[in-house]
Design a protein around this motif. Structure first.
Motif, PDB file in Angstrom:
ATOM      1  N   GLU A  77       0.731  -1.245   0.045  1.00  0.00           N
ATOM      2  CA  GLU A  77       0.106   0.116  -0.046  1.00  0.00           C
ATOM      3  C   GLU A  77       0.808   1.472  -0.049  1.00  0.00           C
ATOM      4  O   GLU A  77       0.269   2.297  -0.210  1.00  0.00           O
ATOM      5  N   ARG A  78       2.139   1.095   0.378  1.00  0.00           N
ATOM      6  CA  ARG A  78       3.046   2.393   0.487  1.00  0.00           C
ATOM      7  C   ARG A  78       4.098   1.946  -0.161  1.00  0.00           C
ATOM      8  O   ARG A  78       5.122   1.303   0.464  1.00  0.00           O
TER       9      ARG A  78
ATOM     10  N   LYS B 107       7.697   3.152  -2.714  1.00  0.00           N
ATOM     11  CA  LYS B 107       8.688   4.343  -3.027  1.00  0.00           C
ATOM     12  C   LYS B 107       9.539   3.843  -4.388  1.00  0.00           C
ATOM     13  O   LYS B 107      10.074   2.841  -4.523  1.00  0.00           O
TER      14      LYS B 107
END
Length: 403
Positions: A338-339, A341
């Motif tokens: 979900e997160r 980079k």
């Protein structure tokens, strides 16, 4: 009382459809305006000038507008500080309409004395325009006010001695909804692109928009890596007021990151006061990428020298070192599902940061790795072998003479 016959629309049934079709085909907004205006003219609508304006989410500008005239066609302009006292927006009919919550306003430029209170309308009158119609659309039923972000403001002007006819006004109202729909989609798309490019850079932003958004998406590539960090940033943060420290930090970023972007490099990350950037290698084994990275290093130091020469309280406290390295990196997504980079990973990233660290200990403004030196045609000073923290073997480093 006799029934009033509805105002007959000119022959414009294809104009709303053509506007929507242009939006679907992702044509530039200027082309969309050109087509719509020419079709209105062909259908008999007396239109000589049209303007559409809207707020944008952009680090440099507050608003964007497109102005079409019969003479010049469609032209784009951007505005900063639109809410500033004395700005064109504050002196426009749109500001009055938004303040009053009005969605439609009409003025005979050749007859109404209120024209003198609006510089734009006075200019239009001097140029021979006779009638002016302003129409505002609020997206999503948003409330109208001067700081409205969700909406579209349009104005329509004519030089016809009779002004706009009832059928002209009906035609302009008829195309307003499809025009607003297409612009709303384009504005949202522009906001998305501007936000991604501002916070991630155009290369990463483009990859994300193209669908590279799942964990593990990525590729291995060769690149010249560029790393800089501000000297004594902790001490400066402790000593300076917040606004003064942020001004200093931004001046440093203008010098370093600005030079990278000037040479076509990608600023991938700003980590506190450190900048990580890279120049992807082409088909020449990285020679061009390394050359650009070194030009960016020289340019950054030139910018700093100019800043110091021009003076200013913040200039004297700015000092930074730069490391340049060439190697293979993994360019892609990592994180939780979900997160994520999107960035560059691998030993080469660690090595360029450690090379930048050596710029401080060796008291050199720019230090480059042997991999860069072998690809460079510049004369570099041999600094010998050095142990880099976290790197298994000693590395030969070189210094670049800069301002």
């Amino acid at each position: 009382m006799a029934d009033h016959e509805p105002t007959r629309l000119p022959d414009v049934p294809d104009i709303p459809a053509s506007i929507i079709a242009s939006g679907i085909s992702d044509q530039p907004l200027t082309s969309l305006i050109e087509v719509a205006m020419q079709r209105l003219i062909a259908s008999g609508v007396s239109i000589d000038r049209m303007n559409v304006g809207f707020r944008i989410l952009h680090p440099l500008f507050d608003g964007m507008s497109i102005t079409w005239t019969r003479e010049t066609g469609a032209e784009v302009s951007y505005a900063a500080l639109v809410d500033k006292d004395g700005s064109d927006f504050r002196l426009s009919p749109f500001y009055v309409m938004l303040s009053d919550g009005s969605r439609e306003w009409r003025l005979r430029l050749d007859q109404d004395p209120a024209v003198a209170g609006f510089p734009l309308l006075a200019q239009l009158k001097e140029k021979g325009f006779t009638d002016y119609l302003a129409l505002i659309v609020a997206f999503g039923g948003a409330e109208l006010h001067p700081q409205s972000l969700d909406g579209l403001a349009t104005s329509w002007s004519t030089r016809s001695p009779q002004g706009f006819s009832d059928t002209d006004v009906a035609a302009m109202r008829a195309v307003l909804a499809p025009l607003a729909l297409v612009f709303r989609i384009a504005i949202k798309d522009q906001i998305t692109r501007n936000a991604l490019n501002t916070f991630h850079g155009p290369l990463v932003g483009g990859r994300i928009l193209s669908g590279t958004i799942k964990r593990g998406d990525g590729e291995r590539l060769a690149a010249a890596l560029w790393y800089s960090d501000l000297r004594n940033s902790t001490g400066l943060a402790d000593q300076l007021p917040v606004d003064a420290f942020l001004d200093l930090l931004n001046a440093y970023f203008d010098c370093a990151a600005g030079a990278v972007m000037e040479q076509g490099g990608q600023v991938l990350d700003i980590i506190g006061d450190a900048i990580l950037a890279f120049f992807p290698a082409g088909d020449n084994g990285g020679t061009q990428a390394c050359a650009l990275a070194l030009q960016a290093a020289s340019g950054a130091r030139d910018r700093l020298a100019t800043l110091k020469r021009e003076g200013g309280g913040k200039a004297g406290a700015i000092e930074f070192g730069i490391g340049v390295h060439f190697g293979d990196v993994v360019f892609g997504n990592a994180g939780t599902p979900e997160r994520l980079k999107f960035g560059v990973l691998g030993r080469a990233v660690n090595e360029v940061a450690r090379t930048a660290d050596m710029a401080k200990s060796l008291k050199r403004p720019v230090v480059v790795s042997d991999e860069v030196a072998r690809r460079s045609q510049l004369t570099l000073a041999d600094l010998g072998l050095h142990e880099l923290r976290g790197i298994p073997q000693a590395r030969r480093l070189w210094a670049m003479e800069v301002a």
